[in-house]
Design a protein around this motif. Structure first.
Motif, short mmCIF file in Angstrom:
data_model
loop_
_atom_site.label_atom_id
_atom_site.label_comp_id
_atom_site.label_asym_id
_atom_site.label_seq_id
_atom_site.Cartn_x
_atom_site.Cartn_y
_atom_site.Cartn_z
N VAL A 91 45.49 -47.42 48.38
CA VAL A 91 44.11 -47.13 48.46
C VAL A 91 44.02 -46.77 49.73
N THR A 92 43.42 -45.21 49.76
CA THR A 92 43.36 -44.75 51.10
C THR A 92 42.45 -43.52 51.23
N GLY A 93 41.78 -43.26 52.37
CA GLY A 93 40.93 -42.28 52.51
C GLY A 93 41.66 -40.87 52.73
N GLU A 94 43.04 -41.25 52.98
CA GLU A 94 43.80 -39.68 53.31
C GLU A 94 43.99 -38.99 52.19
N ASN A 95 43.74 -37.87 52.38
CA ASN A 95 43.97 -36.88 51.17
C ASN A 95 44.67 -35.68 51.50
N SER A 96 45.61 -35.66 52.53
CA SER A 96 46.34 -34.74 53.05
C SER A 96 47.50 -34.38 51.89
N VAL A 97 47.97 -33.38 51.90
CA VAL A 97 48.96 -33.19 50.75
C VAL A 97 50.32 -33.80 51.04
N PRO A 98 51.00 -33.72 52.35
CA PRO A 98 52.05 -34.56 52.73
C PRO A 98 52.12 -35.93 52.49
N VAL A 99 50.85 -36.63 52.91
CA VAL A 99 50.85 -38.23 52.63
C VAL A 99 50.79 -38.56 51.05
N VAL A 100 49.67 -37.64 50.34
CA VAL A 100 49.29 -37.96 49.14
C VAL A 100 50.81 -37.91 48.22
N VAL A 101 51.41 -36.72 48.15
CA VAL A 101 52.61 -36.32 47.44
C VAL A 101 53.69 -37.24 47.96
N SER A 102 53.95 -37.67 49.05
CA SER A 102 55.09 -38.43 49.39
C SER A 102 54.86 -39.75 48.78
N ALA A 103 53.67 -40.32 48.98
CA ALA A 103 53.40 -41.65 48.08
C ALA A 103 53.17 -41.62 46.65
N VAL A 104 52.96 -40.69 46.27
CA VAL A 104 53.11 -40.39 44.72
C VAL A 104 54.49 -40.48 44.30
N GLU A 105 55.32 -39.63 45.05
CA GLU A 105 56.77 -39.47 44.60
C GLU A 105 57.44 -40.96 44.81
N LEU A 106 56.84 -41.82 45.54
CA LEU A 106 57.38 -43.27 45.42
C LEU A 106 56.91 -43.97 43.92
N GLU A 107 55.99 -43.47 43.26
CA GLU A 107 55.62 -43.96 42.04
C GLU A 107 55.07 -45.30 42.30
N PRO A 108 54.00 -45.48 43.04
CA PRO A 108 53.25 -46.66 42.60
C PRO A 108 52.70 -46.73 41.30
N ASP A 109 51.93 -47.80 40.91
CA ASP A 109 51.35 -47.82 39.66
C ASP A 109 49.97 -47.31 39.87
N ASP A 110 49.59 -46.86 40.50
CA ASP A 110 48.33 -45.88 40.86
C ASP A 110 47.98 -45.66 42.29
N TYR A 111 47.26 -44.57 42.48
CA TYR A 111 46.75 -44.00 43.84
C TYR A 111 45.44 -43.86 43.91
N LEU A 112 44.71 -44.41 44.65
CA LEU A 112 43.29 -44.27 44.69
C LEU A 112 42.86 -43.71 46.01
N VAL A 113 42.07 -42.70 46.29
CA VAL A 113 41.43 -42.15 47.19
C VAL A 113 40.00 -42.55 47.63
N LYS A 114 39.72 -43.10 48.60
CA LYS A 114 38.49 -43.46 49.02
C LYS A 114 37.65 -42.35 49.18
N PRO A 115 36.10 -42.38 48.78
CA PRO A 115 35.63 -43.68 48.09
C PRO A 115 35.96 -43.26 46.66
N PHE A 116 35.61 -44.64 45.66
CA PHE A 116 35.79 -44.66 44.45
C PHE A 116 34.88 -45.77 43.85
N SER A 117 34.64 -45.72 42.78
CA SER A 117 33.40 -46.27 42.04
C SER A 117 34.03 -47.47 41.47
N GLN A 118 33.23 -48.49 41.14
CA GLN A 118 33.65 -49.76 40.56
C GLN A 118 34.14 -49.55 39.14
N SER A 119 33.61 -48.57 38.61
CA SER A 119 34.05 -48.29 37.08
C SER A 119 35.31 -47.62 36.91
N VAL A 120 35.53 -46.83 38.09
CA VAL A 120 36.97 -45.96 38.14
C VAL A 120 37.90 -47.34 38.28
#
Length: 543
Positions: A91-120
């Motif tokens: 869960v992060t407010g960082e949305n730069s490409v290097p950070v997001v893609v590097s994190a997603v490459e490690l395949e966490p169960d999910d990746y949430l960008v702040k802000p997000f709603s309770q329903s999401v």
């Protein structure tokens, strides 16, 4: 099938902002959570996870000083602290490409960008819980590294046309590929691509084609994947490997640069970057890759002081090879900054004698700056200790080669622990120096041999000229310095005068190379005999 809610779930929030911790706790409580713990750092989260099996972890990517969220995920997996049923969400407010893609490459169960709603948040958690419950046996087999059971469970889900058959096809293809069962992997992937040419299938087929040396086909598949998603860093990796295998280092470098711009925080990618930089003999790129490896591993489970040592060794090697004085000075400044910074990281350097490493580095820098006598004097002061410390033995070898003590360097190189030499960066640095010195060393050896031959034939003036030429190539070489002394003394005894004047002064200069140095037994005896002869000649001259 009944899914879990947040009730009775052990939840860990890992975030260094207290305000977000409290706000997020309120959101989770409104969703039914009753058991929520906090950790402001990755280190504390790791400690808590050692004592509690958390069901859900919400982890911020940036955690201030220390481990980040990606490194925490690597640590939890490596130490088997993330159980098969557990959910790990970045869960992060960082949305730069290097950070997001590097994190997603490690395949966490999910990746949430702040802000997000309770329903999401709720829908994401429920979706993952359903998958974890339905495929509980498969996730357990993956956790246990039981490849045969993974394959069997995937095949069962696919044959039943289950809801998660696409996920299971991917896991099945990866399992076959990692087990080198290429025919079976190809069958699965061809079936997937016939139905839909999605990104993961294209990349796995590209990997398979690379392993089978079908490089053109592999590159075409990568291009198709990139056309679908320009942020597929792995597609650029595979293309780079193909070009490198075809000895097209320029194209390989273009591809790996694209990959590292998208997602730089991968050790495997940086090692590939370094391989290509070596093929191109791009010194600056090698330094950058070595630095990145150090930065990536500093706070991770793969933290190892060898990455720091190799980074500093790479800068010194670059300074040694640089013909540009300004560039060389920049490298020397970078060494000073890296050493100073390392001093502040006691946890990293405590396992080695960092004082000794720093002394050897300074001697190497002195040698680069032309201060050969100072470099050898420094080595002499620590030689006994340096030659017994495995972690810095390579640095002793580097220094000895720089000052021209080739024979001693070869002897010590043979004593480096094979496990230490297995490190790909250090291995390359050693072989690179050897290759760089090869012509110089061969020329030196030939001059020295020719000088010995001339000496034996009684041609002492010619021998002295050859030995002095050899010393220009290896200015601190003990054996050659002793040859200069012996030949000069022989000329003095026969009252011959060589070109350039005072033979006694030549002896004194050569003795400076050998005085107070640790010497092998055969050199020590010879030195003492020559010193005795020299002292006697000086006394005779005074009379």
């Amino acid at each position: 099938m009944q899914t879990k809610t947040l009730e009775n779930q052990r939840v860990l929030i890992v975030d260094d902002q207290r305000a977000f911790q409290l706000m997020f706790k309120g959101v989770l409580y409104s969703m039914g959570a009753t058991n929520v713990a906090f950790a402001p750092t990755g280190e504390q989260a790791l400690a808590k996870s050692s004592n509690v099996d958390f069901d859900i972890l919400f982890v911020d990517y940036h955690l201030g000083v220390g481990k980040n969220g990606k490194q925490l995920l690597e640590d939890l997996r490596e130490k088997k602290l993330l159980k098969p049923h557990s959910i790990f969400m970045l869960v992060t407010g960082e949305n730069s490409v290097p950070v997001v893609v590097s994190a997603v490459e490690l395949e966490p169960d999910d990746y949430l960008v702040k802000p997000f709603s309770q329903s999401v948040l709720r829908s994401r958690i429920l979706r993952i819980q359903k998958k974890k419950i339905h495929l509980a046996a498969l996730f357990q087999a993956l956790y246990d590294n039981n490849t045969e059971q993974v394959i069997e469970l995937c095949q069962r889900e696919i044959s039943e046309a289950g809801r998660y058959q696409q996920f299971c096809k991917r896991v099945l293809a990866e399992s076959f590929l990692n087990s080198h069962r290429y025919t079976e992997a190809e069958q699965v992937l061809l079936g997937c691509l016939d139905q839909r040419r999605n990104g993961w299938a294209l990349l796995l087929m590209a990997r398979l084609c690379f392993e089978l040396q079908r490089f053109s086909q592999s590159q075409e598949l990568c291009d198709e994947a990139i056309e679908e998603n320009r942020l597929f860093a792995e597609a650029y990796d595979i293309k780079a490997r193909c070009f490198l295998a075809e000895n097209d280092a320029e194209q390989a470098f273009s591809c790996i640069q694209a990959a590292t711009e998208i997602a730089p925080f991968s050790m495997q990618r940086q090692y590939l970057y370094m391989d290509i930089a070596h093929a191109l003999e791009d010194t600056n790129a090698k330094v950058l890759a070595s630095k990145q490896l150090y930065e990536i591993t500093r706070r991770s489970i793969r933290q190892d002081v060898v990455h720091l040592l190799n980074y500093i060794r790479s800068i010194i090697a670059a300074a040694t090879l640089s013909d540009d004085p300004q560039q060389r000075n920049r490298y020397l400044q970078e060494v000073a900054i890296a050493l100073q910074r390392a001093r502040r990281d006691d946890n990293l350097i405590r396992e080695i004698d960092f004082d000794l490493f720093e002394i050897l580095c300074q001697a190497r820098l002195d040698s680069i700056s032309g201060q050969q006598f100072q470099a050898k004097k420094t080595y002499a002061a620590v030689a006994e200790h340096a030659e017994t410390q495995q972690q810095v033995l390579p640095d002793t070898v580097f220094l000895l080669n720089q000052i021209g003590e080739f024979e001693q360097a070869d002897r010590l190189a043979a004593l480096i622990d094979p496990a230490l030499q297995a490190d790909p960066v250090l291995q390359r640095l050693l072989s690179e120096q050897q290759r760089h010195n090869q012509a110089q060393q061969q020329h030196f050896s030939q001059l020295n041999k020719d000088g010995i031959r001339q000496y034996k034939e009684g041609q002492h003036l010619a021998a002295l000229a050859l030995f002095e030429q050899a010393l220009e190539l290896a200015p601190m070489n003990t054996g050659c310095a002793l040859n200069v002394i012996q030949t000069s003394l022989q000329l003095l005894k026969t009252r011959s005068q060589g070109p350039g004047g005072n033979l006694l002064d030549r002896c004194k200069k050569a003795f400076r190379i050998v005085d107070n140095m640790p010497l092998p037994e055969h050199h020590r005896k010879r030195y003492q005999e020559l010193l005795s002869q020299f002292t006697q000649l000086q006394q005779e001259k005074r009379r």
